[in-house]
Design a protein around this motif. Sequence first.
Motif, PDB file in Angstrom:
ATOM      1  N   ASP A  50       0.785  -1.271   0.064  1.00  0.00           N
ATOM      2  CA  ASP A  50      -0.134  -0.126  -0.024  1.00  0.00           C
ATOM      3  C   ASP A  50       1.085   1.525   0.048  1.00  0.00           C
ATOM      4  O   ASP A  50       1.546   1.340   0.883  1.00  0.00           O
ATOM      5  CB  ASP A  50      -0.744  -0.123   1.100  1.00  0.00           C
ATOM      6  CG  ASP A  50      -2.070   0.989   1.193  1.00  0.00           C
ATOM      7  OD1 ASP A  50      -1.671   2.254   0.797  1.00  0.00           O
ATOM      8  OD2 ASP A  50      -3.283   0.910   1.436  1.00  0.00           O
ATOM      9  N   PRO A  51       0.738   1.957  -1.218  1.00  0.00           N
ATOM     10  CA  PRO A  51       1.752   3.257  -1.313  1.00  0.00           C
ATOM     11  C   PRO A  51       1.429   4.344   0.000  1.00  0.00           C
ATOM     12  O   PRO A  51       2.530   4.979   0.310  1.00  0.00           O
ATOM     13  CB  PRO A  51       1.413   3.951  -2.636  1.00  0.00           C
ATOM     14  CG  PRO A  51      -0.069   3.236  -2.869  1.00  0.00           C
ATOM     15  CD  PRO A  51      -0.072   1.885  -2.187  1.00  0.00           C
ATOM     16  N   ARG A  52       0.359   4.157   0.454  1.00  0.00           N
ATOM     17  CA  ARG A  52       0.008   5.306   1.431  1.00  0.00           C
ATOM     18  C   ARG A  52       1.169   5.099   2.926  1.00  0.00           C
ATOM     19  O   ARG A  52       1.075   5.860   3.503  1.00  0.00           O
ATOM     20  CB  ARG A  52      -1.351   5.173   1.860  1.00  0.00           C
ATOM     21  CG  ARG A  52      -2.326   5.743   0.801  1.00  0.00           C
ATOM     22  CD  ARG A  52      -3.733   5.645   1.070  1.00  0.00           C
ATOM     23  NE  ARG A  52      -3.993   4.077   1.215  1.00  0.00           N
ATOM     24  CZ  ARG A  52      -5.036   3.499   0.971  1.00  0.00           C
ATOM     25  NH1 ARG A  52      -6.299   4.375   0.817  1.00  0.00           N
ATOM     26  NH2 ARG A  52      -5.560   2.278   1.130  1.00  0.00           N
ATOM     27  N   THR A 197       6.571   0.829  -1.799  1.00  0.00           N
ATOM     28  CA  THR A 197       5.739   0.892  -2.967  1.00  0.00           C
ATOM     29  C   THR A 197       6.765   1.171  -4.034  1.00  0.00           C
ATOM     30  O   THR A 197       7.647   1.977  -3.842  1.00  0.00           O
ATOM     31  CB  THR A 197       4.643   1.767  -2.802  1.00  0.00           C
ATOM     32  OG1 THR A 197       4.071   1.708  -4.122  1.00  0.00           O
ATOM     33  CG2 THR A 197       5.248   3.316  -2.763  1.00  0.00           C
ATOM     34  N   LYS A 198       6.407   1.078  -5.158  1.00  0.00           N
ATOM     35  CA  LYS A 198       7.378   1.276  -6.697  1.00  0.00           C
ATOM     36  C   LYS A 198       6.720   2.528  -7.131  1.00  0.00           C
ATOM     37  O   LYS A 198       7.067   2.947  -8.126  1.00  0.00           O
ATOM     38  CB  LYS A 198       7.481   0.202  -7.481  1.00  0.00           C
ATOM     39  CG  LYS A 198       8.374  -0.841  -7.006  1.00  0.00           C
ATOM     40  CD  LYS A 198       8.666  -2.067  -7.992  1.00  0.00           C
ATOM     41  CE  LYS A 198       9.597  -3.248  -7.653  1.00  0.00           C
ATOM     42  NZ  LYS A 198       9.087  -4.000  -6.249  1.00  0.00           N
ATOM     43  N   LEU A 199       5.526   2.908  -6.895  1.00  0.00           N
ATOM     44  CA  LEU A 199       4.759   4.241  -7.233  1.00  0.00           C
ATOM     45  C   LEU A 199       5.534   5.282  -7.029  1.00  0.00           C
ATOM     46  O   LEU A 199       6.170   5.569  -6.026  1.00  0.00           O
ATOM     47  CB  LEU A 199       3.519   4.244  -6.689  1.00  0.00           C
ATOM     48  CG  LEU A 199       2.317   3.296  -7.179  1.00  0.00           C
ATOM     49  CD1 LEU A 199       1.180   3.688  -6.629  1.00  0.00           C
ATOM     50  CD2 LEU A 199       2.287   2.882  -8.512  1.00  0.00           C
ATOM     51  N   LEU A 315      -5.862   4.866 -12.214  1.00  0.00           N
ATOM     52  CA  LEU A 315      -5.839   4.667 -10.871  1.00  0.00           C
ATOM     53  C   LEU A 315      -5.132   3.306 -10.404  1.00  0.00           C
ATOM     54  O   LEU A 315      -4.390   3.435  -9.328  1.00  0.00           O
ATOM     55  CB  LEU A 315      -7.470   4.506 -10.335  1.00  0.00           C
ATOM     56  CG  LEU A 315      -7.645   3.978  -8.890  1.00  0.00           C
ATOM     57  CD1 LEU A 315      -7.309   5.066  -7.856  1.00  0.00           C
ATOM     58  CD2 LEU A 315      -9.413   3.919  -8.734  1.00  0.00           C
ATOM     59  N   ASN A 316      -5.323   2.292 -11.179  1.00  0.00           N
ATOM     60  CA  ASN A 316      -4.783   0.915 -10.710  1.00  0.00           C
ATOM     61  C   ASN A 316      -3.366   1.146 -10.817  1.00  0.00           C
ATOM     62  O   ASN A 316      -2.551   0.550 -10.193  1.00  0.00           O
ATOM     63  CB  ASN A 316      -5.343   0.118 -11.660  1.00  0.00           C
ATOM     64  CG  ASN A 316      -6.787  -0.426 -11.420  1.00  0.00           C
ATOM     65  OD1 ASN A 316      -7.376  -0.221 -10.383  1.00  0.00           O
ATOM     66  ND2 ASN A 316      -7.353  -0.940 -12.545  1.00  0.00           N
ATOM     67  N   ALA A 317      -2.668   1.937 -11.939  1.00  0.00           N
ATOM     68  CA  ALA A 317      -1.424   1.989 -12.085  1.00  0.00           C
ATOM     69  C   ALA A 317      -0.492   3.022 -11.340  1.00  0.00           C
ATOM     70  O   ALA A 317       0.669   2.797 -10.853  1.00  0.00           O
ATOM     71  CB  ALA A 317      -0.897   2.436 -13.580  1.00  0.00           C
ATOM     72  N   THR A 318      -1.457   4.142 -10.755  1.00  0.00           N
ATOM     73  CA  THR A 318      -0.828   5.311 -10.064  1.00  0.00           C
ATOM     74  C   THR A 318      -1.094   5.597  -8.659  1.00  0.00           C
ATOM     75  O   THR A 318      -0.708   6.338  -8.038  1.00  0.00           O
ATOM     76  CB  THR A 318      -0.663   6.571 -10.907  1.00  0.00           C
ATOM     77  OG1 THR A 318      -2.098   7.048 -11.078  1.00  0.00           O
ATOM     78  CG2 THR A 318      -0.377   6.367 -12.409  1.00  0.00           C
ATOM     79  N   GLY A 319      -2.343   5.095  -8.436  1.00  0.00           N
ATOM     80  CA  GLY A 319      -3.136   5.578  -7.502  1.00  0.00           C
ATOM     81  C   GLY A 319      -3.699   6.866  -7.242  1.00  0.00           C
ATOM     82  O   GLY A 319      -3.885   7.550  -6.284  1.00  0.00           O
ATOM     83  N   TYR A 320      -3.748   7.404  -8.451  1.00  0.00           N
ATOM     84  CA  TYR A 320      -4.407   8.603  -8.604  1.00  0.00           C
ATOM     85  C   TYR A 320      -5.481   8.602 -10.096  1.00  0.00           C
ATOM     86  O   TYR A 320      -5.276   7.728 -10.873  1.00  0.00           O
ATOM     87  CB  TYR A 320      -3.303   9.487  -8.864  1.00  0.00           C
ATOM     88  CG  TYR A 320      -3.839  11.214  -9.633  1.00  0.00           C
ATOM     89  CD1 TYR A 320      -4.501  12.030  -8.582  1.00  0.00           C
ATOM     90  CD2 TYR A 320      -3.860  11.303 -10.845  1.00  0.00           C
ATOM     91  CE1 TYR A 320      -4.973  13.261  -8.911  1.00  0.00           C
ATOM     92  CE2 TYR A 320      -4.297  12.564 -11.276  1.00  0.00           C
ATOM     93  CZ  TYR A 320      -4.830  13.400 -10.398  1.00  0.00           C
ATOM     94  OH  TYR A 320      -5.478  14.894 -10.960  1.00  0.00           O
TER      95      TYR A 320
END
Length: 434
Positions: A50-52, A197-199, A315-320
């Motif tokens: 989870d990137p958060r 995360t890798k994002l 959304l799925n690729a970047t969280g945005y």
Amino acid sequence: MAKINIFWHRRDLRIHDNAGLHYALTDGLPVLPIFIFDSNILDELEDRNDPRVTFIHDQVTKLHAHYHTYGSTLQVYYGTPEEVFKSILENYEVNGVFTNRDYEPYATARDSALENSLKTKGVGFFTFKDQVIFEAGEILTKEGEPYKVFTPYKNKWLEKFRQLGVTKYDCEADLKALLTIEGREIPPLSQMKFERTKLNLPTAEVSDALISNYASKRDFPAEHGTSRIGVHLRFGTVSIRDLVRRAQQLSERWLSELIWREFYMMILAHYPRVTDQAFKPQYDRIPWLNDETQFDQWCRGMTGYPLVDAGMRELNATGYMHNRVRMVVASFLTKHLLIDWRWGERYFAEKLLDFELSSNNGGWQWAAGTGTDAQPYFRVFNPQSQQEKFDPELNYIRRWVPEYGSPDYPDPMVPHKEARLRAIETYKRALSQN
């Protein structure tokens, strides 16, 4: 053992212009700042990448280093707040715990329980307004009721803001009150069973030019026209007071968006039932189809509607996801597919870096027609016309749906005209029931 005060960082991962920190530092006792990686929250997260969590860990690391330059530290813990405060009280003579208020249901229940527990030990619990300009009870109608429509709320908000202005808390001037202490190690992500995360995580930098051009560029997803500052607002790495001052000078429309954020926070505070019920109770009678196969196609960005698919893949690729596109994909799920808005809300909650319970809930209920000041149920976005208006050169769609226009791209999963009529009739029948 000398008495100290605790300052508990939560959704305010900064020293600058921090209300609760200011009051802790000026209370007359040495201050120990802490942060808790709350296992009650983290254990609920399914994605170990989870990137958060990476974002919070990075910001806590920066904050730890910032305190170190003043000869102090940020004590960082991992566990439940109950466990952590039990340990703190065993090691320090604590006079009071200072913190900034959080308005989400879990947070208010946690704080109430902790306040009662601390009181039995003779420890004060002091909370302050920091993440909003005006709290729920500060902007009310003449009858003392919450506003249910945004525009009059906004007008009252602006009127009150002009009257009162906004305070700035000069915490840096008082940091001499920090407790001089060697810091404990920050728990690594691996200890909490998370991976980095890798994002790419957005910065808090927003240029004056972007804010000034916000009104003209905000609706075009191929443009770099929005601030991407939501995650920083969510975790308080920036001051809402600073942002409102800038918006006041540079963009009335950007200011309006910041006020929408507080409107939805007010709604959640006054009507906590909206977390799992329609704001307008009669809308809970809608017989959603809830087709799991169609929901999966929507989640993967394989609906055959390019703007919807581009948004979901972004959304799925970047969280945005771009704000205009969020409205289109939410309308598509709830109206074209007749899938319960709660399904989409939960998916966004898992994926969005800038997930904010009140705004996410408010946005989904707005799109579904079930919320306060929502679009009427008979208004159904046409994804094709939205695409022609806001991505006419297909720059956004080509970026996220490279197979668009080829045999590999699926046909629309439902025809727009038929889906629109079905949605309107379904809503109308449900709402006509006594």
